[in-house]
Design an enzyme around this catalytic site. Structure first.
Site, short mmCIF file in Angstrom:
data_model
loop_
_atom_site.label_atom_id
_atom_site.label_comp_id
_atom_site.label_asym_id
_atom_site.label_seq_id
_atom_site.Cartn_x
_atom_site.Cartn_y
_atom_site.Cartn_z
N HIS A 1 0.84 -1.20 0.00
CA HIS A 1 0.00 0.00 0.00
C HIS A 1 0.87 1.25 0.00
O HIS A 1 1.92 1.27 0.66
CB HIS A 1 -0.82 0.04 1.29
CG HIS A 1 -2.24 -0.33 1.07
ND1 HIS A 1 -3.17 0.56 0.63
CD2 HIS A 1 -2.89 -1.50 1.24
CE1 HIS A 1 -4.34 -0.05 0.53
NE2 HIS A 1 -4.19 -1.31 0.89
N GLY B 1 0.24 -5.13 1.47
CA GLY B 1 -0.86 -5.31 0.53
C GLY B 1 -0.42 -5.93 -0.79
O GLY B 1 -1.25 -6.54 -1.49
N TYR C 1 -5.57 -4.99 9.23
CA TYR C 1 -5.65 -5.59 7.89
C TYR C 1 -7.10 -5.89 7.55
O TYR C 1 -7.92 -6.07 8.44
CB TYR C 1 -4.84 -6.90 7.91
CG TYR C 1 -4.18 -7.26 6.61
CD1 TYR C 1 -3.16 -6.47 6.10
CD2 TYR C 1 -4.54 -8.40 5.91
CE1 TYR C 1 -2.53 -6.81 4.91
CE2 TYR C 1 -3.91 -8.74 4.73
CZ TYR C 1 -2.91 -7.94 4.24
OH TYR C 1 -2.28 -8.27 3.07
#
Ligand code: LCV
Length: 263
Positions: free
Chosen positions: A68, A112, A142
């Site tokens: 991410h 991610g 998460y």
């Protein structure tokens, strides 16, 4: 046919589409802009009846993707990983793409990006590549489907260790657990991946597409009931409202270790 966008490069030949993450300055962090480019290209590939997609980093990459884009995570008490988070959209795009997507992994895969890779239908990894699932290191709750995917793929013992320690695990270890399809020397990576893609391309695209959807539906057959889902959502909310969540993101930006206080 080759083309270059701002953050990815693409190529299609003989029914095989290739998407190369190409933002080395940010280690291919999964920003909204980068994900939008991938989704747009996949839509084009869908219209062009591409039979296999290969998702990869440039040859020789040290980092496949840093996960991410931490700069885009909210800091205001909002759920950082909602249903409409760009990564979730990309994961669903891959899951619903009517042909197989192969992750060809070279370098380290973070947070991610592990979920991105694991959402692909097959994973062919360089044997020295590594995978780290990092929410505990960053203080981030998460998302539920990401944890569920990982649990199904890797089983409880590996999942617990990787999640609690947030340390990288090697592709060879993930191969033993069946998460990775192949772990091969770097100089074999492209040959093995293209070999698998070439075999798939020879098969009936209708049947391959049906099998993909059938496997997706069957493997989702025992998903969470609404009560369990809501309970887990409530637990996640306590995390993204916490001081530790703010601290994890702040520490990353300030390039220091986080001082988590458990509140
Ligand atoms: C934005 C970045 C990033 C990045 N975002 O190079 O799954 S969860 O819950 O964890 C989820 C929320 C998630 O996916 O979070 C992200 C998880 N990713 C990580 O924990 C990896 C974070 N990155 C790193 O630890 C290092 O960057 C690695 C080890 C990948 C590479 O280290 P190296 O020393 O080679 P830098 O750290 O200097 O990174 C180069 C530039 O990329 C930015 C980083 O801030 C730096 O920017 P500046 O040059 O402007 O300082 N960068 C790296 N990762 N995820 N930006």
């Amino acid at each position: 046919m080759e083309s270059e966008m701002a953050l990815i490069c693409t190529e299609t030949s003989d029914g095989i589409g290739s998407i190369t993450l190409n933002n080395p300055r940010k280690h291919n962090a999964l920003s909204t802009a980068l994900i939008e480019e991938i989704c747009a290209v996949m839509e084009q590939m869908r219209q062009d009846d591409v039979r296999v997609v290969i998702l990869r980093a440039p040859a020789g990459a040290k980092v496949f993707s840093a996960g991410h884009d931490i700069g885009e995570l909210p800091t205001n008490g909002r759920d950082p990983l909602t249903y409409n988070d760009p990564l979730r959209l990309l994961v669903r795009t891959i899951e619903h793409f009517p042909a197989p997507v192969i992750a060809m992994v070279e370098g380290s895969v973070w947070g991610g990006a592990c979920e991105l890779v694991m959402s692909c239908d097959l994973i062919v990894a360089a044997e020295d590549s590594t995978f780290a699932i990092t929410p505990a290191k960053l203080g981030v709750p998460y998302n539920i489907s990401g944890i569920q995917r990982f649990l199904k793929a890797g089983g409880m013992t590996l999942c617990v260790e990787m999640l609690f320690t947030a340390q990288p695990s090697s592709a060879r270890r993930l191969l033993d657990r069946g998460i990775v399809n192949h772990a091969v020397p770097r100089d074999q990576l492209e040959i093995v991946t293209k070999g698998i893609a070439g075999q798939i391309v020879k098969n009936s695209p209708l049947v391959v597409s049906l099998l993909k959807e059938e496997l997706r539906l069957l493997s989702a057959a025992h998903n969470l009931g609404p009560e369990t889902f809501e309970r887990v959502q409530a637990m996640r909310r306590e995390i993204y409202d916490s001081e530790d969540y703010q601290e994890g993101i702040c520490a990353f930006h300030e390039k220091r270790s986080p001082q988590f206080r458990g509140r």
